[in-house]
Design an enzyme around this catalytic site. Sequence first.
Site, PDB file in Angstrom:
ATOM      1  N   ASN A   7       0.829  -1.209   0.000  1.00 30.16           N
ATOM      2  CA  ASN A   7       0.000   0.000   0.000  1.00 30.16           C
ATOM      3  C   ASN A   7       0.861   1.256   0.000  1.00 30.16           C
ATOM      4  OD1 ASN A   7       0.597  -0.800   2.676  1.00 30.16           O
ATOM      5  ND2 ASN A   7      -1.191   0.246   3.524  1.00 30.16           N
ATOM      6  N   GLU A  40      -3.070  -4.223  -3.383  1.00 31.49           N
ATOM      7  CA  GLU A  40      -3.556  -4.963  -4.553  1.00 31.49           C
ATOM      8  C   GLU A  40      -3.462  -4.120  -5.823  1.00 31.49           C
ATOM      9  OE1 GLU A  40      -4.955  -4.642  -1.617  1.00 31.49           O
ATOM     10  OE2 GLU A  40      -5.947  -6.479  -0.969  1.00 31.49           O
ATOM     11  N   CYS A  63      -9.869  -5.658   0.614  1.00 28.90           N
ATOM     12  CA  CYS A  63     -11.049  -4.794   0.758  1.00 28.90           C
ATOM     13  C   CYS A  63     -11.984  -5.018  -0.431  1.00 28.90           C
ATOM     14  CB  CYS A  63     -10.630  -3.328   0.862  1.00 28.90           C
ATOM     15  SG  CYS A  63     -10.115  -2.585  -0.702  1.00 28.90           S
ATOM     16  N   CYS A  96     -10.753  -4.009  -3.862  1.00 28.74           N
ATOM     17  CA  CYS A  96      -9.662  -4.857  -4.348  1.00 28.74           C
ATOM     18  C   CYS A  96     -10.145  -6.248  -4.724  1.00 28.74           C
ATOM     19  CB  CYS A  96      -8.537  -4.880  -3.334  1.00 28.74           C
ATOM     20  SG  CYS A  96      -7.704  -3.264  -3.270  1.00 28.74           S
TER      21      CYS A  96
HETATM   22  N1  THU Z   1      -5.290  -1.720   2.500  1.00 28.80           N
HETATM   23  C1  THU Z   1      -4.737  -2.420   1.482  1.00 28.80           C
HETATM   24  O1  THU Z   1      -3.635  -2.118   1.012  1.00 28.80           O
HETATM   25  N2  THU Z   1      -5.432  -3.478   0.984  1.00 28.80           N
HETATM   26  C2  THU Z   1      -6.618  -3.930   1.475  1.00 28.80           C
HETATM   27  O2  THU Z   1      -7.220  -4.823   0.900  1.00 28.80           O
HETATM   28  C3  THU Z   1      -7.136  -3.342   2.709  1.00 28.80           C
HETATM   29  C4  THU Z   1      -6.583  -2.005   3.071  1.00 28.80           C
HETATM   30  C5  THU Z   1      -4.563  -0.555   3.024  1.00 28.80           C
HETATM   31  C6  THU Z   1      -5.124   0.767   2.597  1.00 28.80           C
HETATM   32  C7  THU Z   1      -4.619   1.673   3.691  1.00 28.80           C
HETATM   33  O3  THU Z   1      -3.324   2.148   3.316  1.00 28.80           O
HETATM   34  C8  THU Z   1      -4.482   0.774   4.907  1.00 28.80           C
HETATM   35  O4  THU Z   1      -4.569  -0.561   4.425  1.00 28.80           O
HETATM   36  C9  THU Z   1      -5.551   0.996   5.954  1.00 28.80           C
HETATM   37  O5  THU Z   1      -6.814   0.903   5.390  1.00 28.80           O
END
Ligand code: THU
Length: 148
Positions: free
Chosen positions: A50, A63, A94, A97
Site C-alpha cells: 500500500n 492490490e 477490501c 480490491c
Molecule cells: N489496505 C490495502 O492495502 N489493501 C486492502 O485490501 C485493505 C486495506 C490498506 C489501505 C490503507 O493504506 C491501509 O490498508 C488501511 O486501510
Amino acid sequence: MTSDQAPEIDWALLRTRAVEMMERAYAPYSGYPVGAAALVDDGRLVGGCNVENAAYGVTLCAECGLVSDLVAGGGGRLVAFSCCDANGAQIMPCGRCRQLLWEHGGAALLVDTPAGVLPMTEVLPQAFGAEDLSTVGPRGAALEDDPA
Ligand code: THU
C-alpha cells in the site's frame, strides 16, 4: 512446468513475498502496512504494497500495486493470491480490491484468507465482470431485444 500446465502453488513462498512487500509499504497515515503477492498462470510472482497519500482518498491499496505489476510485467491471469498485515497475518482484500482481483483472476483465483484458501467465488459472490457488459447494447437495450 510447461506452458499448458497450471503452475504449482507454493503458499509458503507467496506468504513470504507478501511479508517482503509489506515491509516496503508507505503507510505513514494509517500505520497499517499491507503486502500482497500472487502467482501468475505463467509461473511469475507479482507483488505490491500500500502507498498512502496526504490526501487520504488517493491511497493505493497493496492490490493496486500488484495488479499494476501484473499488467506492466506482461499480463496474464492471477492463479493464487495472498496479502498480509504488519504481523504477517493474512487479511481479506477490501471490497474494491476484490473487484480488481476478479478482473485479473476470475472465479478460479484462489485466495489465502484468515479462514483458509478460498476461491474468488466465495470471496466475491455473484461478482460483476466483463461478461455483464456484453449483455446489453450500447444504449442499454438488451441485445436479444435488438431488432438489428
Ligand atoms: N489496505 C490495502 O492495502 N489493501 C486492502 O485490501 C485493505 C486495506 C490498506 C489501505 C490503507 O493504506 C491501509 O490498508 C488501511 O486501510
